[in-house]
Design an enzyme around this catalytic site. Structure first.
Site, PDB file in Angstrom:
ATOM      1  N   TYR A  76       0.996   0.445   0.932  1.00 26.53           N
ATOM      2  CA  TYR A  76       2.028  -0.573   0.731  1.00 26.53           C
ATOM      3  C   TYR A  76       3.349  -0.122   1.346  1.00 26.53           C
ATOM      4  O   TYR A  76       4.010  -0.890   2.060  1.00 26.53           O
ATOM      5  CB  TYR A  76       2.197  -0.846  -0.766  1.00 26.53           C
ATOM      6  N   LYS A 136       4.947  -1.977   4.640  1.00 22.83           N
ATOM      7  CA  LYS A 136       6.220  -2.685   4.525  1.00 22.83           C
ATOM      8  C   LYS A 136       7.276  -2.063   5.444  1.00 22.83           C
ATOM      9  O   LYS A 136       8.174  -2.777   5.925  1.00 22.83           O
ATOM     10  CB  LYS A 136       6.699  -2.697   3.078  1.00 22.83           C
TER      11      LYS A 136
END
Length: 332
Positions: free
Chosen positions: A222, A226
């Site tokens: 994640y 991102k």
């Protein structure tokens, strides 16, 4: 003791007494929560006649963005892989919000990790509304499990859930990157291709996260994906500025969405089993969440407001901006 000395001592004692009394009577300034944006707030007519494509619009931030955009006059294409929920949302928007702003919402089922679905999203917008003015690239995942699956702390899901690098599976890493990095690239490419063909400029907001600005314990895919979103945004902002296209990202801390709720379930389950990420407990709140009397994170409609500001002409001086809509998380 001389008279002058006595007088000086007397005056000094009086001053000291007055200071002590003042300190005793001084009141601590009253603490209060910040004024939160109303869920019903909108700016009439701001996007009258405009077309906006929104990925991941079936719930959470994407849903709130679609609702307010239609209230403000926009025609909206919502794409999501949650078919039933997406249809319910657009039906609800058309029944309630369309009468307010005269905008319209259309749902299409699609997966941003498939280039053909991203192209179809843009084609649907053009066929129905003639153009694409703005895009909100909101679709994203925090783990490798299909987001329409109920949370279960079983072996099958755990191998697709966040874990430290040495415990992370290939499937977890690949699934998160397939949506967050690859999917965002494909949806951005389809959007920009159409905007270039139109020749009228435009604006794009990419939904990042504090995970795209800093590190978070125990979720390497994640965080890395991102960061990729924000890197892609900066690159695109440079390349497409000459064509009148502005591109920015919003990066929130904890927001009250189903994705965050499931992450909470996962962490709670791990803690119960004596696992969990010890380093993740060092910092758990933004400034605004910590000081809020109920310790609430941000609401989806607050993030929608930030997003719609960035695509509007009110933000005409902004491009390439990694905007921290995080309640002060990255401020300390």
């Amino acid at each position: 003791m001389k008279l002058a000395q006595l007088l000086i001592c007397g005056v000094s004692m009086m001053m000291l007494t007055n200071i002590c009394m003042a300190q005793e009577t001084k009141k601590e300034p009253a603490k209060r929560d910040v004024t939160r944006l109303s869920e019903d707030y909108f700016i009439p007519g701001r996007f009258k006649g405009k077309t906006i494509v929104i990925t991941g619009g079936a719930r959470g931030i994407g849903k709130s963005t679609a609702i307010r955009a239609v209230k403000e006059g926009a025609n909206v294409i919502v794409m999501d892989w949650l078919d039933e929920l997406g249809k319910q949302v657009t039906d609800s928007i058309n029944n309630a919000c369309g009468k307010i702003g005269n905008g319209k919402a259309i749902f299409i089922s699609g997966n941003i990790s498939k280039p053909e679905d991203c192209d179809r999203m843009i084609k649907t917008a053009v066929e129905n509304f003639g153009k694409v003015d703005y895009a909100v690239l909101n679709a994203g995942v925090m783990d490798g499990v299909y987001s329409g699956t109920p949370f279960k702390f079983d072996k099958e899901q755990r191998m697709l859930m966040p874990a430290m690098i040495t415990d992370a599976t290939d499937e977890y890493w690949q699934n998160v990157f397939k949506t967050n990095a690859e999917g965002t690239f494909y949806s951005l490419r389809s959007t920009l291709t159409q905007m270039l063909e139109q020749g009228n400029g435009g604006a794009v907001v990419m939904v990042g996260s504090i995970a795209g600005m800093t590190g978070l314990a125990g979720n390497p895919a994640y965080v890395a994906s991102k960061h990729a979103v924000n890197g892609l945004m900066r690159n695109a902002a440079v390349d497409y500025a000459p064509y009148g296209i502005r591109i920015n990202s919003v990066n929130m801390a904890e927001t009250q969405t189903p994705m965050v709720a499931r992450a909470g379930e996962f962490v709670a389950a791990e803690i119960k089993e004596g696992m969990g990420f010890g380093m993740g407990r060092i910092k758990t709140m933004s400034l605004l969440k910590y000081t809020d009397s109920q310790h609430r994170g941000s609401f989806p409609w607050e993030q929608a407001s930030n997003i719609l500001y960035l695509i509007s002409d009110e933000a005409s001086a902004l491009t390439g901006t990694v905007m921290a809509t995080d309640g002060g998380w990255t401020a300390f």
